[in-house]
Each structure stands twice: as C-alpha cells, then as structure tokens.
Design an enzyme around this catalytic site. Sequence first.
Site, PDB file in Angstrom:
ATOM      1  N   ASP A 226     -28.071  78.039 -43.328  1.00 51.52           N
ATOM      2  CA  ASP A 226     -28.289  77.120 -44.441  1.00 51.52           C
ATOM      3  C   ASP A 226     -28.942  77.898 -45.575  1.00 51.52           C
ATOM      4  O   ASP A 226     -29.966  78.564 -45.379  1.00 51.52           O
ATOM      5  CB  ASP A 226     -29.204  75.969 -44.025  1.00 51.52           C
TER       6      ASP A 226
ATOM      7  N   ASP B 210     -21.298  65.033 -41.218  1.00 55.73           N
ATOM      8  CA  ASP B 210     -22.682  64.762 -40.818  1.00 55.73           C
ATOM      9  C   ASP B 210     -22.732  63.348 -40.258  1.00 55.73           C
ATOM     10  O   ASP B 210     -22.475  62.374 -40.971  1.00 55.73           O
ATOM     11  CB  ASP B 210     -23.625  64.896 -42.013  1.00 55.73           C
TER      12      ASP B 210
END
Length: 258
Positions: free
Chosen positions: A11, A130
């Site tokens: 990330d 997600d």
Amino acid sequence: MLSRRIIPCLDVRNGRVVKGVKFHDHIDMGDIVELALRYRAQGADELVFYDIGASPEGRSVDYTWVERVARLIDIPFCVAGGIGDVETARAVLHAGADKISINSPALGRPQLISELADAFGVQCVVVGIDSIREDDGQWRVRRYTGDPSKTQALPMRTLDWVAEAQRLGAGEIVLNCMDNDGVRRGYDIAQLRQVRALCHVPLIASGGAGEMQHFADVFDQADVDGALAASVFHSGAIPIPELKQFLRAQQIEVRDGQ
C-alpha cells in the site's frame, strides 16, 4: 491447477509503503523500491501496489515510482489507484506495470472494465473488490477505502459484483476481505469459497494472513489461485522462502524462488 502465487501487497501513500488494520491507522513500513527488491530477491511471484490515496483524492497513481520499480525488478507487478480511464491505464502500463487493477472507479462506472479489456486484453485487467459482512449476513462492497473518512458503503452484494465484473471483462479478481485485514487471524475462507464457486477467472485472496498455515488453508479450502499479504511480509514474520518450503511440504505447488 497452475502453481499457486505468493503476492506481497504494498500500500503506497505519499511515496512510501504503509500498512493499516482493517484499512485504518496506517503506519510507515519503508521505501517502495527497497521493499520491491527485497521481495523479488526472496522469490515473490509478483507484486501488487495500491496507491491508496489516489481514488479518494480524485487523482491518478504517481507514475514516477512505477517507473522506478519497473527499472529494477524483473517479476510481474500490478498497479492500482485512481485508474479511471483508458489513457491513465495506458500511462501506467507504459511506465512498466504488467497489469492494472481497478476498484472504486469501476464501481462508479462499470463499463470501464470493458473499455480496459478491449484496449489491453483481459489478462491486464484486475478488479479489486473491498468486501465486508453486514448485519444481515450479506457481504457487500465498499468504495474509497483508502481514506476511512471517505469510505462509502454500497448496496451491491459482493457476489453480484463478482459476477458482473467477470461479465464485463475482468481477467482476475482480488477479493479484499475487510473484516480480516491486518488482524492476522486467517483468510475469510467462507466468503472466498462462495466467490470461488462463481468466479471463473483467477481469484486472489487478500486480508488475514498471520501464519504459514493460513496460506495452506486458503489454497486447500478455498481453491484460490494466489494469496496476497502485507503485514506478515513487511515485518519479516513470514519469510517467503520458508513459506514456499512449508507449502511444498503440504503438497501445494508453488514456483521456485528467483
């Protein structure tokens, strides 16, 4: 079944690798290129980079670090973050990425999946999802999860979006199980098995790895094609060479290290 893939996830925020828990409270984990080189040397099969601030901030991914990574590593890597049109995707691929991943932009405009598949081929197009379990027991998708203050709950069921994304041309699905993210208690086998039953393209599990057995479990019990993890790799808790040795001992086929 082809060899199962071991995929470190990086990330990225403000040019650095960060990691949170359930998509909150991110802490700095190190330099993008240094971590990429480390994982390549350890035998990672590919890398995934998420520019987690791009979509919530309404911008595209920063191409400069994509170019830096591409110059220095020779394993496939995928880039996600604010890719909302064909031209942006082309720029990311031109910078050196092998695949592009879309998440929030595709939820806002699903036809984007088809446009990218038509332009670059389905093998380049990954759809990240997600997903979180709600009070009624259904898994539903979230958008803009890179910024907790901007995260949106959507009414679409995760299983419906998996089916629709494939119909539109997704060449791979990465299922980010938000309830399990960063807590190291294992992958969400129940959800992944339901998705696997209707997913006919490669499926990558994300969220929950805490020990080597968790990788074996997700391959054996959910039949995923790859397992993505972040914190256990960044911290050194699970070295990739030892993980692959462990999986081979469990009769799970993985590629040799580089």
